[in-house]
Design a protein around this motif. Sequence first.
Motif, short mmCIF file in Angstrom:
data_model
loop_
_atom_site.label_atom_id
_atom_site.label_comp_id
_atom_site.label_asym_id
_atom_site.label_seq_id
_atom_site.Cartn_x
_atom_site.Cartn_y
_atom_site.Cartn_z
N LEU A 74 -47.67 -39.11 -105.34
CA LEU A 74 -48.96 -39.09 -104.66
C LEU A 74 -48.92 -39.86 -103.34
N ALA A 75 -48.13 -40.93 -103.30
CA ALA A 75 -48.01 -41.70 -102.06
C ALA A 75 -47.43 -40.82 -100.96
N CYS A 76 -46.41 -40.04 -101.32
CA CYS A 76 -45.78 -39.14 -100.34
C CYS A 76 -46.73 -38.02 -99.98
N LYS A 77 -47.34 -37.43 -101.00
CA LYS A 77 -48.23 -36.28 -100.78
C LYS A 77 -49.37 -36.66 -99.86
N SER A 78 -49.97 -37.82 -100.12
CA SER A 78 -51.13 -38.21 -99.32
C SER A 78 -50.75 -38.64 -97.91
N GLN B 167 -49.30 -26.62 -97.32
CA GLN B 167 -48.35 -27.56 -97.97
C GLN B 167 -48.74 -27.82 -99.42
N GLU B 168 -49.55 -26.93 -99.96
CA GLU B 168 -50.13 -27.20 -101.29
C GLU B 168 -49.05 -27.43 -102.35
N SER C 298 -38.31 -18.40 -106.73
CA SER C 298 -39.47 -17.53 -106.60
C SER C 298 -40.73 -18.39 -106.40
N GLU C 299 -41.79 -17.74 -105.98
CA GLU C 299 -43.05 -18.47 -105.79
C GLU C 299 -43.53 -19.07 -107.10
N ALA C 300 -43.31 -18.32 -108.17
CA ALA C 300 -43.75 -18.81 -109.48
C ALA C 300 -43.02 -20.09 -109.85
N GLU C 301 -41.77 -20.21 -109.44
CA GLU C 301 -41.00 -21.41 -109.79
C GLU C 301 -41.47 -22.64 -109.01
N TRP C 302 -42.06 -22.41 -107.84
CA TRP C 302 -42.58 -23.53 -107.06
C TRP C 302 -43.98 -23.93 -107.51
N ARG C 303 -44.68 -22.99 -108.14
CA ARG C 303 -46.13 -23.12 -108.22
C ARG C 303 -46.61 -24.26 -109.10
N ALA C 304 -45.90 -24.54 -110.16
CA ALA C 304 -46.44 -25.48 -111.13
C ALA C 304 -45.44 -26.58 -111.47
N PRO C 305 -45.33 -27.61 -110.61
CA PRO C 305 -44.43 -28.71 -110.95
C PRO C 305 -44.88 -29.37 -112.24
#
Lengths: 439, 128
Positions: A43-47, A55-56, A144-151
């Motif tokens: 979260l520190a990096c994301k924010s 960049q979602e 794939s997009e699906a592989e990125w979508r849900a960490p």
Amino acid sequence: MADVYNWQIGRKMLFPYDEVHPQWQFAFVFNINRCIGCMTCSLACKSTWTFSRGQEYMWWNNVETKPFGGYPHAWDAKLLTMLQQEAQREKERNPSFPGQVWDTRKQDASERPYGVFEGLTIFEAATKHVGPEGPQTVLGYLPSEAEWRAPNIYEDSACHLGKPDSRPGSVRLPEHRIWFFYLARICNHCTYPGCLAACPRQAIYKRPEDGIVLIDQSRCRGYRKCVEGCPYKKVMYRVNTGTSEKCIGCYPRIEGRDPLLCPDGAPIETRCMSACIGKIRLQGLVPIDQQTGRWKHDPDNPLYYLVRERRVALPLYPQFGTEPNGYYIPPRWAPRNYLYQMFGPGVDYALEQYCCPDRELLAVLQLFRAQRQILFKFRIEKGSKVGEIPVRMPSGQVRTLELYNDTVIGYNRFNKEVVRITIEEPIYERDAKRHVNSI
Amino acid sequence: MPSDVSSPQLVPKLHPLLREATAEDPWQLTAVPLPGDPLVMLDSILSEYIMMGVDPRELLNLFSDPSYPVLHALLRHFGEAFVAQRIETFTGPLVQMRYNTVINDHDSEIEQEDALELIAISVKRRHQ
């Protein structure tokens, strides 16, 4: 292809560019044994860097649960499988090829600390790979997009919030009944970056002053070859700008140019490192020998001490061949075979050192997250013995850890003392219940 | 992590908390079926945090908090009494252990108040 020396695999290997080394190298050590997956670093990096539109799904820093998860999903399992398939084909062509194995008989503490990797790196495997995607500079794949979508999906289902079934709509999720650990990851700012090698535009470069790997946004055309080529999948494509982005190593902080945090110009640790509440992170800059490209002998540097002097911190998937500059103290409780695959053959030695550290190593381990300024040097003032703790080694053997009232002192780039940590002598308190005159 | 991640049904549109857990749900480990000892895992984590000087009660609170899944899973596996007893075994030999950390930052006006900061973290053993 040029021949470059990779000390982590103990031999020369193929790389598209000649060896050029920075003056200093951005490096870090993560102590997996301490990580509890609080996600403060993410979260520190994301924010700070990836909060904008487009960049979602970008998590330059992520924490994934091993062996269940990965971001993008199964990134390491996929590449390991691809490498294994290439090795198998190579073995069919050349029966004397030993496969993806390490020769630990050739270990040499200074030159080849983990032995020699006899298999194919991602650069070498690419020269032999034939596939529908055409020739590759680096063996890799485009998630794939699906592989990125849900960490973190399918990773932790150990619990739900509140009491079981006390909230409408809640479900009791099945638990993992086996060991697991958290693997915090950022860009490794590799010595031989896969992303840099794969970029057809030469938009990616390593900074000569600190070895941080950056993407020149004005040169990038969004071909996503870097996303394909980075074995750690730490380059991400941004759809609304049509370019790729990656961890920038918080370089304004590394340069000591943040007017608020470092008015005297002393380098400061990155956001993810500074935010770590579990004290798992120690980040630094190590001096590089321009002639050999190796780390200069500097045992007073905490990073050098942990990685090269004591070999307690190991690179992540060294067999990929990029010479990553992120190092990990492996978890004590995970099965060794899994750790060998992830950190190479140095695991046994590292854990032997770590599980029952001597007074010097114990002192250096206290420096993790002790100061937000980057520590370039440490010194230990020895004190008296204050106690002994029984320690259970991974083998089941119990050893005695001797504890001394030592003081470890950390110094910043200007050789100024910036932190001092002392283990104090035990203090005995009277029990209030037994003594009526207690305060 | 399931081995076949390209399968579309492995990327649900619903939040996991809203989905029904079915027998076919790929929650269980399929990738690396290696045995491990949860007690070693518990002991390792406890010793790390005790050695860092975290208060035993605070440590037990971390285990009780579902936001820390690895700790909470261990608490559910072993039970609170067992975890508390294991914490005692680590704090016992030392009775009390604390670190003094003196942070000496630069002398800017903003940082002046924090220029010399003393943080004492103590582990106090409760006598039974």
